[in-house]
Design a protein around this motif. Sequence first.
Motif, short mmCIF file in Angstrom:
data_model
loop_
_atom_site.label_atom_id
_atom_site.label_comp_id
_atom_site.label_asym_id
_atom_site.label_seq_id
_atom_site.Cartn_x
_atom_site.Cartn_y
_atom_site.Cartn_z
N LEU A 89 42.10 31.66 23.51
CA LEU A 89 41.00 32.54 23.12
C LEU A 89 39.70 31.77 23.24
N GLY A 90 38.73 32.33 23.94
CA GLY A 90 37.43 31.66 24.05
C GLY A 90 36.70 32.08 25.32
N ARG A 91 35.73 31.30 25.69
CA ARG A 91 34.99 31.53 26.93
C ARG A 91 35.80 30.96 28.08
N PRO A 92 36.06 31.76 29.11
CA PRO A 92 36.95 31.31 30.18
C PRO A 92 36.61 29.95 30.78
N GLU A 93 35.35 29.75 31.19
CA GLU A 93 35.03 28.47 31.84
C GLU A 93 35.22 27.28 30.91
N VAL A 94 34.89 27.44 29.65
CA VAL A 94 35.05 26.36 28.68
C VAL A 94 36.52 26.05 28.45
N GLU A 95 37.32 27.08 28.25
CA GLU A 95 38.75 26.89 27.97
C GLU A 95 39.52 26.38 29.18
N ILE A 96 39.12 26.81 30.37
CA ILE A 96 39.77 26.32 31.59
C ILE A 96 39.49 24.83 31.76
N HIS A 97 38.24 24.42 31.55
CA HIS A 97 37.91 22.99 31.64
C HIS A 97 38.69 22.20 30.60
N SER A 98 38.75 22.71 29.39
CA SER A 98 39.44 22.02 28.30
C SER A 98 40.93 21.84 28.62
N LYS A 99 41.57 22.90 29.08
CA LYS A 99 43.00 22.82 29.39
C LYS A 99 43.24 21.89 30.58
N ALA A 100 42.37 21.93 31.57
CA ALA A 100 42.51 21.05 32.73
C ALA A 100 42.47 19.58 32.30
N GLU A 101 41.56 19.26 31.39
CA GLU A 101 41.48 17.89 30.89
C GLU A 101 42.69 17.54 30.05
N GLU A 102 43.13 18.48 29.21
CA GLU A 102 44.28 18.25 28.33
C GLU A 102 45.55 17.93 29.12
N ILE A 103 45.77 18.64 30.21
CA ILE A 103 47.01 18.42 30.98
C ILE A 103 46.80 17.44 32.13
N ALA A 104 45.58 16.91 32.27
CA ALA A 104 45.23 15.97 33.35
C ALA A 104 45.40 16.63 34.73
N ALA A 105 44.92 17.85 34.85
CA ALA A 105 44.98 18.55 36.13
C ALA A 105 44.03 17.89 37.12
N ASP A 106 44.44 17.83 38.37
CA ASP A 106 43.55 17.30 39.39
C ASP A 106 43.07 18.39 40.35
N LEU A 107 43.49 19.64 40.07
CA LEU A 107 42.99 20.79 40.81
C LEU A 107 43.06 22.02 39.92
N ILE A 108 41.99 22.80 39.94
CA ILE A 108 41.96 24.10 39.29
C ILE A 108 41.85 25.14 40.39
N VAL A 109 42.70 26.17 40.34
CA VAL A 109 42.64 27.27 41.30
C VAL A 109 42.24 28.52 40.54
N VAL A 110 41.19 29.18 41.01
CA VAL A 110 40.66 30.35 40.31
C VAL A 110 40.28 31.40 41.36
N GLY A 111 40.37 32.66 41.00
CA GLY A 111 39.97 33.74 41.89
C GLY A 111 38.47 33.94 41.85
N SER A 112 37.91 34.37 42.98
CA SER A 112 36.48 34.65 43.05
C SER A 112 36.29 35.96 43.80
N HIS A 113 35.46 36.82 43.26
CA HIS A 113 35.21 38.12 43.89
C HIS A 113 34.07 38.07 44.90
N GLY A 114 33.49 36.89 45.10
CA GLY A 114 32.42 36.77 46.09
C GLY A 114 31.21 37.60 45.74
N ARG A 115 30.80 37.56 44.49
CA ARG A 115 29.66 38.37 44.05
C ARG A 115 28.37 37.88 44.71
N TYR A 116 27.40 38.77 44.76
CA TYR A 116 26.10 38.44 45.30
C TYR A 116 25.06 39.24 44.54
N GLY A 117 23.82 38.92 44.78
CA GLY A 117 22.73 39.64 44.12
C GLY A 117 22.72 39.40 42.63
N LEU A 118 22.49 40.48 41.87
CA LEU A 118 22.37 40.39 40.42
C LEU A 118 23.65 39.85 39.78
#
Length: 144
Positions: A89-118
């Motif tokens: 539970l939390g802000r996605p970017e903060v929690e993803i960084h925290s978990k990556a550090e906790e498990i010593a991940a060397d790669l994070i894979v995330v989906g991107s919708h390719g947003r533009y503009g606003l």
Amino acid sequence: MSDYSKILVAVDLSEDSAEVSHKAHSIAAVNNAELHLIHVIEPLSFAYGGDIPMDFSGIQDEIHQQASQQLSSFGHVNNIPIERQHIVLGRPEVEIHSKAEEIAADLIVVGSHGRYGLALLMGSTANGVLHGASCDVLAVRVGS
């Protein structure tokens, strides 16, 4: 490409998650890497602001329970053991960084919708993960 030993796959449990997982599995297979899943639930108070005098705890518990079931099912389908499935539970970017550090991940894979503009100016989870990560980040274009 670097050798990766632990890969954290951030999923939103939408239909796009299968595509993100597929890319992560491909990289993991080449590197003989361990895959972890993370799904982050944003507190309703973040979405609706703290000024609304309502108790969201029952709704938040229901969201957590449903997400846990969906993540478990997704993990089972993708052959990722329960001990490597993380729901927080939390802000996605903060929690993803925290978990990556906790498990010593060397790669994070995330989906991107390719947003533009606003939408790009307002930010996205993938953008937030990319700019604060202490390891490599792969943004998989989804939904296009």
